[in-house]
Write a protein that holds these residues in place. Structure first.
Motif, PDB file in Angstrom:
ATOM      1  N   PRO A   1     -11.112 -11.074  -6.823  1.00  0.00           N
ATOM      2  CA  PRO A   1     -10.464 -12.332  -7.215  1.00  0.00           C
ATOM      3  C   PRO A   1      -9.017 -12.380  -6.759  1.00  0.00           C
ATOM      4  CG  PRO A   1     -10.749 -10.895  -9.129  1.00  0.00           C
ATOM      5  CD  PRO A   1     -11.510 -10.264  -7.998  1.00  0.00           C
ATOM      6  N   TYR A   2      -8.571 -13.576  -6.423  1.00  0.00           N
ATOM      7  CA  TYR A   2      -7.173 -13.785  -6.035  1.00  0.00           C
ATOM      8  C   TYR A   2      -6.271 -13.639  -7.255  1.00  0.00           C
ATOM      9  CZ  TYR A   2      -2.942 -16.169  -4.478  1.00  0.00           C
ATOM     10  OH  TYR A   2      -1.638 -16.475  -4.176  1.00  0.00           O
ATOM     11  N   ARG A   3      -5.213 -12.878  -7.117  1.00  0.00           N
ATOM     12  CA  ARG A   3      -4.219 -12.717  -8.184  1.00  0.00           C
ATOM     13  C   ARG A   3      -2.866 -13.143  -7.635  1.00  0.00           C
ATOM     14  NH1 ARG A   3      -4.566  -6.816 -10.637  1.00  0.00           N
ATOM     15  NH2 ARG A   3      -3.396  -7.808 -12.349  1.00  0.00           N
ATOM     16  N   SER A   4      -2.220 -14.073  -8.308  1.00  0.00           N
ATOM     17  CA  SER A   4      -0.968 -14.637  -7.826  1.00  0.00           C
ATOM     18  C   SER A   4       0.184 -13.650  -7.977  1.00  0.00           C
ATOM     19  CB  SER A   4      -0.649 -15.922  -8.601  1.00  0.00           C
ATOM     20  OG  SER A   4       0.677 -16.334  -8.357  1.00  0.00           O
ATOM     21  N   ILE A   5       0.863 -13.356  -6.875  1.00  0.00           N
ATOM     22  CA  ILE A   5       2.024 -12.466  -6.972  1.00  0.00           C
ATOM     23  C   ILE A   5       3.225 -13.237  -7.512  1.00  0.00           C
ATOM     24  CG2 ILE A   5       1.195 -10.880  -5.200  1.00  0.00           C
ATOM     25  CD1 ILE A   5       3.119 -12.178  -3.238  1.00  0.00           C
ATOM     26  N   GLY A   6       3.233 -14.552  -7.381  1.00  0.00           N
ATOM     27  CA  GLY A   6       4.291 -15.350  -7.995  1.00  0.00           C
ATOM     28  C   GLY A   6       4.219 -15.272  -9.510  1.00  0.00           C
ATOM     29  N   GLN A   7       3.006 -15.415 -10.045  1.00  0.00           N
ATOM     30  CA  GLN A   7       2.823 -15.297 -11.491  1.00  0.00           C
ATOM     31  C   GLN A   7       3.173 -13.895 -11.975  1.00  0.00           C
ATOM     32  OE1 GLN A   7      -1.099 -16.566 -12.604  1.00  0.00           O
ATOM     33  NE2 GLN A   7      -0.791 -18.678 -11.891  1.00  0.00           N
TER      34      GLN A   7
ATOM     35  N   GLU B   1       5.944  -3.979  -1.298  1.00  0.00           N
ATOM     36  CA  GLU B   1       4.632  -3.539  -0.832  1.00  0.00           C
ATOM     37  C   GLU B   1       3.671  -3.406  -2.011  1.00  0.00           C
ATOM     38  OE1 GLU B   1       2.965  -0.276   2.336  1.00  0.00           O
ATOM     39  OE2 GLU B   1       4.514   0.372   0.936  1.00  0.00           O
ATOM     40  N   GLU B   2       4.163  -2.827  -3.103  1.00  0.00           N
ATOM     41  CA  GLU B   2       3.335  -2.697  -4.306  1.00  0.00           C
ATOM     42  C   GLU B   2       2.966  -4.064  -4.879  1.00  0.00           C
ATOM     43  OE1 GLU B   2       1.809  -0.251  -6.093  1.00  0.00           O
ATOM     44  OE2 GLU B   2       2.208   0.954  -4.297  1.00  0.00           O
ATOM     45  N   LEU B   3       3.921  -5.003  -4.804  1.00  0.00           N
ATOM     46  CA  LEU B   3       3.650  -6.340  -5.313  1.00  0.00           C
ATOM     47  C   LEU B   3       2.501  -6.994  -4.545  1.00  0.00           C
ATOM     48  CD1 LEU B   3       4.480  -8.717  -7.185  1.00  0.00           C
ATOM     49  CD2 LEU B   3       5.938  -9.496  -5.305  1.00  0.00           C
ATOM     50  N   LEU B   4       2.492  -6.847  -3.224  1.00  0.00           N
ATOM     51  CA  LEU B   4       1.425  -7.428  -2.422  1.00  0.00           C
ATOM     52  C   LEU B   4       0.078  -6.800  -2.778  1.00  0.00           C
ATOM     53  CD1 LEU B   4       3.056  -7.788   1.119  1.00  0.00           C
ATOM     54  CD2 LEU B   4       3.066  -9.381  -0.802  1.00  0.00           C
ATOM     55  N   TYR B   5       0.080  -5.516  -3.104  1.00  0.00           N
ATOM     56  CA  TYR B   5      -1.176  -4.853  -3.509  1.00  0.00           C
ATOM     57  C   TYR B   5      -1.690  -5.387  -4.848  1.00  0.00           C
ATOM     58  CZ  TYR B   5      -0.338  -1.322   0.130  1.00  0.00           C
ATOM     59  OH  TYR B   5      -0.143  -0.677   1.325  1.00  0.00           O
ATOM     60  N   HIS B   6      -0.806  -6.015  -5.632  1.00  0.00           N
ATOM     61  CA  HIS B   6      -1.236  -6.600  -6.911  1.00  0.00           C
ATOM     62  C   HIS B   6      -2.376  -7.589  -6.696  1.00  0.00           C
ATOM     63  CE1 HIS B   6      -0.957  -8.420 -10.917  1.00  0.00           C
ATOM     64  NE2 HIS B   6      -0.918  -9.598 -10.317  1.00  0.00           N
ATOM     65  N   ASN B   7      -2.347  -8.268  -5.562  1.00  0.00           N
ATOM     66  CA  ASN B   7      -3.444  -9.175  -5.215  1.00  0.00           C
ATOM     67  C   ASN B   7      -4.505  -8.387  -4.456  1.00  0.00           C
ATOM     68  OD1 ASN B   7      -5.082 -11.351  -4.593  1.00  0.00           O
ATOM     69  ND2 ASN B   7      -3.866 -11.945  -2.818  1.00  0.00           N
ATOM     70  N   GLY B   8      -5.566  -8.009  -5.159  1.00  0.00           N
ATOM     71  CA  GLY B   8      -6.610  -7.194  -4.527  1.00  0.00           C
ATOM     72  C   GLY B   8      -7.453  -7.950  -3.525  1.00  0.00           C
ATOM     73  N   SER B   9      -7.369  -9.273  -3.536  1.00  0.00           N
ATOM     74  CA  SER B   9      -8.148 -10.073  -2.586  1.00  0.00           C
ATOM     75  C   SER B   9      -7.585  -9.901  -1.177  1.00  0.00           C
ATOM     76  CB  SER B   9      -8.101 -11.545  -2.998  1.00  0.00           C
ATOM     77  OG  SER B   9      -8.814 -12.348  -2.088  1.00  0.00           O
ATOM     78  N   TYR B  10      -8.485  -9.830  -0.191  1.00  0.00           N
ATOM     79  CA  TYR B  10      -8.053  -9.657   1.201  1.00  0.00           C
ATOM     80  C   TYR B  10      -8.882 -10.576   2.084  1.00  0.00           C
ATOM     81  CZ  TYR B  10      -6.282  -7.401   5.397  1.00  0.00           C
ATOM     82  OH  TYR B  10      -5.645  -7.158   6.597  1.00  0.00           O
ATOM     83  N   VAL B  11      -8.197 -11.386   2.891  1.00  0.00           N
ATOM     84  CA  VAL B  11      -8.869 -12.370   3.740  1.00  0.00           C
ATOM     85  C   VAL B  11      -8.963 -11.849   5.173  1.00  0.00           C
ATOM     86  CG1 VAL B  11      -8.640 -14.674   4.776  1.00  0.00           C
ATOM     87  CG2 VAL B  11      -8.231 -14.339   2.325  1.00  0.00           C
ATOM     88  N   PHE B  12     -10.142 -11.991   5.756  1.00  0.00           N
ATOM     89  CA  PHE B  12     -10.373 -11.662   7.163  1.00  0.00           C
ATOM     90  C   PHE B  12     -10.409 -12.954   7.978  1.00  0.00           C
ATOM     91  CE2 PHE B  12     -12.473  -8.419   4.557  1.00  0.00           C
ATOM     92  CZ  PHE B  12     -11.848  -7.273   5.033  1.00  0.00           C
TER      93      PHE B  12
ATOM     94  N   VAL C   1       6.851 -13.651 -12.408  1.00  0.00           N
ATOM     95  CA  VAL C   1       7.233 -14.341 -13.642  1.00  0.00           C
ATOM     96  C   VAL C   1       6.912 -13.462 -14.847  1.00  0.00           C
ATOM     97  CG1 VAL C   1       6.746 -16.324 -15.128  1.00  0.00           C
ATOM     98  CG2 VAL C   1       6.996 -16.649 -12.653  1.00  0.00           C
ATOM     99  N   ARG C   2       5.736 -12.852 -14.830  1.00  0.00           N
ATOM    100  CA  ARG C   2       5.330 -11.989 -15.947  1.00  0.00           C
ATOM    101  C   ARG C   2       6.307 -10.835 -16.139  1.00  0.00           C
ATOM    102  NH1 ARG C   2       3.182  -7.390 -17.257  1.00  0.00           N
ATOM    103  NH2 ARG C   2       3.129  -6.655 -15.099  1.00  0.00           N
ATOM    104  N   ARG C   3       6.824 -10.309 -15.034  1.00  0.00           N
ATOM    105  CA  ARG C   3       7.773  -9.195 -15.106  1.00  0.00           C
ATOM    106  C   ARG C   3       9.168  -9.652 -15.540  1.00  0.00           C
ATOM    107  NH1 ARG C   3       6.719  -6.095  -9.310  1.00  0.00           N
ATOM    108  NH2 ARG C   3       4.481  -5.682  -9.569  1.00  0.00           N
ATOM    109  N   GLY C   4       9.394 -10.962 -15.536  1.00  0.00           N
ATOM    110  CA  GLY C   4      10.714 -11.475 -15.886  1.00  0.00           C
ATOM    111  C   GLY C   4      11.668 -11.552 -14.715  1.00  0.00           C
ATOM    112  N   THR C   5      11.166 -11.326 -13.497  1.00  0.00           N
ATOM    113  CA  THR C   5      12.025 -11.382 -12.316  1.00  0.00           C
ATOM    114  C   THR C   5      12.486 -12.805 -12.056  1.00  0.00           C
ATOM    115  OG1 THR C   5      10.734  -9.551 -11.378  1.00  0.00           O
ATOM    116  CG2 THR C   5      12.179 -10.754  -9.872  1.00  0.00           C
ATOM    117  N   TYR C   6      11.606 -13.766 -12.269  1.00  0.00           N
ATOM    118  CA  TYR C   6      11.932 -15.179 -12.074  1.00  0.00           C
ATOM    119  C   TYR C   6      11.339 -16.013 -13.195  1.00  0.00           C
ATOM    120  CZ  TYR C   6      13.221 -13.994  -7.250  1.00  0.00           C
ATOM    121  OH  TYR C   6      13.817 -13.440  -6.149  1.00  0.00           O
ATOM    122  N   GLN C   7      11.904 -17.200 -13.369  1.00  0.00           N
ATOM    123  CA  GLN C   7      11.308 -18.207 -14.236  1.00  0.00           C
ATOM    124  C   GLN C   7      10.278 -19.001 -13.418  1.00  0.00           C
ATOM    125  OE1 GLN C   7      11.970 -18.537 -17.602  1.00  0.00           O
ATOM    126  NE2 GLN C   7      13.042 -16.597 -17.170  1.00  0.00           N
ATOM    127  N   PRO C   8       9.286 -19.593 -14.075  1.00  0.00           N
ATOM    128  CA  PRO C   8       8.232 -20.297 -13.322  1.00  0.00           C
ATOM    129  C   PRO C   8       8.758 -21.334 -12.336  1.00  0.00           C
ATOM    130  CG  PRO C   8       7.571 -20.063 -15.617  1.00  0.00           C
ATOM    131  CD  PRO C   8       8.986 -19.577 -15.527  1.00  0.00           C
TER     132      PRO C   8
END
Length: 332
Positions: free
Chosen positions: A175-181, A211-222, A184-191
């Motif tokens: 499933p796609y997981r939003s790195i923007g969200q 790099e770790e943040l990008l891995y948060h989204n386990g979905s990978y598009v070919f 926000v969850r970490r408190g780095t930015y407001q929505p």
């Protein structure tokens, strides 16, 4: 492709007059007609086929739409929402070099059979993709490659000035997981602060954490190469035809037929009053009053598209008989 409309979202229909369309008189109807003709030949229903034949010989585009269509407002209880999308353009190379070291991959055969397959982290940190000739091209920016996957298609410009175009070729089943969200969850930015550009800048400023943040989204598009589409044309939409800047939109096909003309009244800082054509879909485009406007190719198109999240309404133009057939018998 969306599934059937559920009972909770049973749509309602209202036929409007062209005089009810704010800005209708001022649009470039001929430009919209050309875009309609690009895909109407692929609409197989008899009423649409007949209109496509008439469109080929239409002398006055505005009269054509007014004579043979009726504006239909389709609602499902949700407010109208417009967003924008674009085709990224990345700098790349057909071979790996010290600068161009991030591969755009074609889908491995086993990824089509095993669901879910490996995660983004596993694909990029193991040798599972190595030595198999799956690299379509190499690009110079891992963050832009990530957002290419979010958009699903794009162009790659080679050092000699030539281009290739890539389109969606499948994904790994996660499933796609939003790195923007996640930021926000970490408190780095407001929505309200999060945008693609803000995310990209943060990842570049913080390479290891990024790099770790990008891995948060386990979905990978070919991808697959779709360079049969000329570089001066738009990318392929859901109808397998090139889409057109500021005339093509992505819609929910559960409510709006692909290929149909759609009148747009987008509010916000940059209002749009324009006839467009439903030629694309998107996984986040759900609902009768939901549309994604195609802003074109490249960085400027991306900046413009990224600023759009506005209310408004869309009105579908339908063949006359089809439009009236949607009304309850008591109204007819």
């Amino acid at each position: 492709m969306a599934g059937p409309v559920s009972a909770e979202t049973e749509p309602s229909y209202a036929i409007l007059g062209f005089e009810d369309l704010n800005g209708w008189e001022d649009d470039d109807h001929a430009a919209a007609l050309e875009v309609f003709k690009n895909t109407c030949g692929d609409m197989k229903d008899p009423d649409w086929t007949a209109l496509c034949n008439l469109a080929a010989e239409a002398g006055n585009a505005k009269q054509f739409f007014e004579l043979f269509f009726r504006p239909v407002m389709i609602t499902d209880g949700n407010d109208g929402l417009f967003t924008g999308y674009f085709e990224p353009e990345l700098d790349g190379s057909p071979v790996r070099t010290p600068r161009y070291k991030y591969p755009i991959y074609a889908m491995p055969p086993e990824a089509k059979k095993i669901r879910p397959w490996l995660t983004r982290r596993e694909i990029l940190t193991t040798d599972v993709m190595q030595g198999r000739g799956l690299e379509i091209a190499w690009v110079d920016d891992a963050v832009e490659l990530f957002f290419l996957q979010v958009q699903g298609s794009g162009r790659v410009k080679y050092p000699d000035g030539s281009y290739i175009r890539v389109g969606y070729g499948g994904f790994n089943g996660h499933p796609y997981r939003s790195i923007g969200q996640e930021l926000v969850r970490r408190g780095t930015y407001q929505p309200h602060q999060v945008s693609a550009q803000v995310i990209a800048n943060w990842v570049r400023r913080n390479p290891e954490q990024g790099e770790e943040l990008l891995y948060h989204n386990g979905s990978y598009v070919f991808f697959r190469e779709v360079s049969e589409v000329p570089a001066d044309k738009g990318p392929l939409g859901a109808m397998n035809r090139s889409i057109t800047t500021m005339r093509s939109i992505a819609v929910d096909p559960a409510f709006t037929k692909l290929g149909a003309p759609v009148w747009i009244e987008k509010e916000g800082k940059s209002p749009i009053r324009q006839l467009m054509v439903a030629q694309d879909t998107g996984s986040a485009i759900k609902g009768a009053q939901r549309a994604d406007i195609f802003f074109g190719t490249g960085d400027e198109a991306g900046r413009m598209a990224g600023r759009i999240k506005d209310p408004g309404r869309l009105v579908v133009l339908m063949p006359i008989q089809r439009a009236y057939a949607l009304l309850p018998e008591a109204v007819q």
